[in-house]
Design a protein around this motif. Sequence first.
Motif, PDB file in Angstrom:
ATOM      1  N   GLN A 269       0.827  -1.201   0.000  1.00 19.13           N
ATOM      2  CA  GLN A 269       0.000   0.000   0.000  1.00 19.13           C
ATOM      3  C   GLN A 269       0.866   1.258   0.000  1.00 19.13           C
ATOM      4  N   ALA A 270       1.948   1.225   0.776  1.00 23.32           N
ATOM      5  CA  ALA A 270       2.822   2.392   0.868  1.00 23.32           C
ATOM      6  C   ALA A 270       3.486   2.694  -0.470  1.00 23.32           C
ATOM      7  N   VAL A 271       4.039   1.692  -1.119  1.00 23.72           N
ATOM      8  CA  VAL A 271       4.741   1.930  -2.381  1.00 23.72           C
ATOM      9  C   VAL A 271       3.764   2.401  -3.456  1.00 23.72           C
ATOM     10  N   ALA A 272       2.550   1.870  -3.454  1.00 27.91           N
ATOM     11  CA  ALA A 272       1.530   2.367  -4.386  1.00 27.91           C
ATOM     12  C   ALA A 272       1.214   3.833  -4.093  1.00 27.91           C
ATOM     13  N   SER A 273       1.182   4.195  -2.807  1.00 29.62           N
ATOM     14  CA  SER A 273       0.938   5.587  -2.425  1.00 29.62           C
ATOM     15  C   SER A 273       2.074   6.485  -2.889  1.00 29.62           C
ATOM     16  N   ALA A 274       3.313   6.038  -2.670  1.00 30.00           N
ATOM     17  CA  ALA A 274       4.474   6.831  -3.056  1.00 30.00           C
ATOM     18  C   ALA A 274       4.489   7.097  -4.557  1.00 30.00           C
ATOM     19  N   GLU A 275       4.172   6.082  -5.337  1.00 29.34           N
ATOM     20  CA  GLU A 275       4.164   6.261  -6.794  1.00 29.34           C
ATOM     21  C   GLU A 275       3.061   7.241  -7.204  1.00 29.34           C
ATOM     22  N   ALA A 276       1.894   7.129  -6.552  1.00 27.13           N
ATOM     23  CA  ALA A 276       0.795   8.045  -6.872  1.00 27.13           C
ATOM     24  C   ALA A 276       1.131   9.476  -6.465  1.00 27.13           C
ATOM     25  N   THR A 277       1.765   9.658  -5.306  1.00 28.36           N
ATOM     26  CA  THR A 277       2.158  10.995  -4.854  1.00 28.36           C
ATOM     27  C   THR A 277       3.179  11.605  -5.803  1.00 28.36           C
ATOM     28  N   TYR A 278       4.169  10.826  -6.183  1.00 29.01           N
ATOM     29  CA  TYR A 278       5.218  11.305  -7.096  1.00 29.01           C
ATOM     30  C   TYR A 278       4.612  11.749  -8.428  1.00 29.01           C
ATOM     31  N   LYS A 279       3.739  10.925  -8.987  1.00 24.43           N
ATOM     32  CA  LYS A 279       3.136  11.246 -10.286  1.00 24.43           C
ATOM     33  C   LYS A 279       2.191  12.433 -10.176  1.00 24.43           C
ATOM     34  N   ALA A 280       1.483  12.555  -9.040  1.00 24.66           N
ATOM     35  CA  ALA A 280       0.554  13.671  -8.864  1.00 24.66           C
ATOM     36  C   ALA A 280       1.279  15.009  -8.825  1.00 24.66           C
ATOM     37  N   ASN A 281       2.558  14.990  -8.457  1.00 23.33           N
ATOM     38  CA  ASN A 281       3.328  16.222  -8.375  1.00 23.33           C
ATOM     39  C   ASN A 281       4.075  16.549  -9.662  1.00 23.33           C
ATOM     40  N   GLY A 282       3.946  15.681 -10.669  1.00 25.36           N
ATOM     41  CA  GLY A 282       4.543  15.972 -11.964  1.00 25.36           C
ATOM     42  C   GLY A 282       6.041  16.191 -11.921  1.00 25.36           C
ATOM     43  N   VAL A 283       6.746  15.428 -11.094  1.00 23.39           N
ATOM     44  CA  VAL A 283       8.193  15.601 -10.961  1.00 23.39           C
ATOM     45  C   VAL A 283       8.871  15.169 -12.254  1.00 23.39           C
ATOM     46  N   PRO A 284       9.766  15.993 -12.806  1.00 20.05           N
ATOM     47  CA  PRO A 284      10.371  15.666 -14.095  1.00 20.05           C
ATOM     48  C   PRO A 284      11.484  14.621 -14.022  1.00 20.05           C
ATOM     49  N   GLY A 285      12.001  14.329 -12.834  1.00 24.03           N
ATOM     50  CA  GLY A 285      13.148  13.436 -12.711  1.00 24.03           C
ATOM     51  C   GLY A 285      12.794  11.963 -12.848  1.00 24.03           C
ATOM     52  N   HIS A 286      13.773  11.109 -12.513  1.00 22.55           N
ATOM     53  CA  HIS A 286      13.616   9.662 -12.625  1.00 22.55           C
ATOM     54  C   HIS A 286      13.400   9.070 -11.241  1.00 22.55           C
ATOM     55  N   ALA A 287      12.463   8.127 -11.133  1.00 23.28           N
ATOM     56  CA  ALA A 287      12.190   7.483  -9.852  1.00 23.28           C
ATOM     57  C   ALA A 287      11.959   5.993 -10.060  1.00 23.28           C
ATOM     58  N   GLU A 288      12.270   5.233  -9.017  1.00 17.94           N
ATOM     59  CA  GLU A 288      12.025   3.790  -8.998  1.00 17.94           C
ATOM     60  C   GLU A 288      11.228   3.475  -7.737  1.00 17.94           C
ATOM     61  N   PHE A 289      10.292   2.540  -7.855  1.00 16.06           N
ATOM     62  CA  PHE A 289       9.424   2.192  -6.736  1.00 16.06           C
ATOM     63  C   PHE A 289       9.559   0.692  -6.478  1.00 16.06           C
ATOM     64  N   ARG A 290       9.965   0.343  -5.266  1.00 17.25           N
ATOM     65  CA  ARG A 290      10.320  -1.046  -4.980  1.00 17.25           C
ATOM     66  C   ARG A 290       9.725  -1.491  -3.641  1.00 17.25           C
ATOM     67  N   VAL A 291       9.018  -2.633  -3.664  1.00 15.24           N
ATOM     68  CA  VAL A 291       8.527  -3.252  -2.435  1.00 15.24           C
ATOM     69  C   VAL A 291       9.535  -4.305  -2.010  1.00 15.24           C
ATOM     70  N   GLY A 292       9.994  -4.245  -0.766  1.00 12.32           N
ATOM     71  CA  GLY A 292      10.981  -5.209  -0.303  1.00 12.32           C
ATOM     72  C   GLY A 292      11.431  -4.918   1.110  1.00 12.32           C
ATOM     73  N   ASP A 293      12.466  -5.625   1.513  1.00 16.06           N
ATOM     74  CA  ASP A 293      13.011  -5.485   2.860  1.00 16.06           C
ATOM     75  C   ASP A 293      14.104  -4.436   2.852  1.00 16.06           C
ATOM     76  N   GLY A 294      13.726  -3.217   3.132  1.00 19.03           N
ATOM     77  CA  GLY A 294      14.709  -2.157   3.254  1.00 19.03           C
ATOM     78  C   GLY A 294      15.516  -1.960   1.991  1.00 19.03           C
ATOM     79  N   LEU A 295      16.837  -2.069   2.138  1.00 20.63           N
ATOM     80  CA  LEU A 295      17.754  -1.791   1.032  1.00 20.63           C
ATOM     81  C   LEU A 295      18.301  -3.055   0.382  1.00 20.63           C
ATOM     82  N   ASP A 296      17.682  -4.189   0.653  1.00 18.20           N
ATOM     83  CA  ASP A 296      18.099  -5.416  -0.025  1.00 18.20           C
ATOM     84  C   ASP A 296      18.020  -5.221  -1.533  1.00 18.20           C
ATOM     85  N   GLY A 297      19.061  -5.626  -2.230  1.00 17.21           N
ATOM     86  CA  GLY A 297      19.089  -5.499  -3.677  1.00 17.21           C
ATOM     87  C   GLY A 297      19.696  -4.212  -4.183  1.00 17.21           C
TER      88      GLY A 297
END
Length: 379
Positions: A269-297
């Motif tokens: 739910q959180a990662v879906a929220s983050a992606e929706a918030t990012y897109k709603a703000n029209g940020v021009p940069g690059h973003a990645e959205f990842r569900v997982g255990d912290g910084l694994d990977g």
Amino acid sequence: MTTPWGEVSLARHPEDPRDRLRAWDASDSYLLRHLATQDVPLTGTVVVLGDRWGALVTALAAYRPTQITDSWLGQEATRANLARAGVEPGSVRLLTTQDPVPERIDVLLVRVPKSLALLEDQLLRLAPAVHPGTVVVGTGMVKEIHTSALRLFERIIGPTRTSLAEQKARLIHCTPDPSRPRHASPWPYAYDLPGDLGRALSGRPVVNHAGVFCADRLDIGTRFFLQHLPTTSGTRRVVDLGCGNGIVGTAMALANPAAEVLFTDESFQAVASAEATYKANGVPGHAEFRVGDGLDGVPDDSVDVVLNNPPFHSHQATTDATAWRMFSGARRVLRPGGELWVVGNRHLGYHVKLKRLFGNGELVSGDRKFVVLRAVRKD
């Protein structure tokens, strides 16, 4: 855990022999005893909502249940527990709270979540698949089952009653009434940031799916963090660790359009929220959205800044294990000279952990309740 179908060996994820927290509790055992002693027919499509570490679906694997969870960690624990029990792969269907739900549900078992919003959202999503013959049973510890939760079952599914308590656990019995009028889920919910956060952030949209912390307003810890974020314009790689609705990482992207931002959380739910918030703000940069255990990977020595507001609860248990894993992971992925920025309640003493890991820790700002800390990887 001893069940009417035999003993199962269960663990949380990630497994830690020092962890004293069990992967089940009395409410899981109570529900399983009820199903066996009352000869509840476990036929057709059996759905288990909110099974925290897979205890329920592991015990019921012979009935080929479907698990629905918001937790990536819980889903991974379920996979490991099923394998440990020798369950044939594919016997249990693993879904997230973002996946389409089964078209028909004959048995619905609900582990009551901490978030009433998540319970409401998921019951509304599942209700169309419930029919008059569906067996609906909820479970939870007494302290987790409030009148407001019972009212949700009553309003969305049908007439509801509770059992007597056993070992501080209680069951919820609900009789489906498909004729009940149901409104559409109010989630995801969107609001605008308040006007006192500066020109860059004031009025910016935030989107929250159900179950995300402080889903209908800006929480005071995040507000404090937003007022003290790093201002380095040359930052290339930023991680919003435990991103929640993603507004912290989005704020960094707005300030540094050239930066790459990774949003990561163990909550679907959180990662879906983050992606929706990012897109709603029209940020021009690059973003990645990842569900997982912290910084694994995330590769070693690959990040310039990690932003973190670590949780200090695992369901009802208070623990610093998650914060420690987050801080350790941050030190691994940061480049030499990279910075970890943390906001937390003052009484949690995160500065002690940062100094043990990084050899340093600076107080950026603080008030009576919160502190913002900065640690730099030196080597």
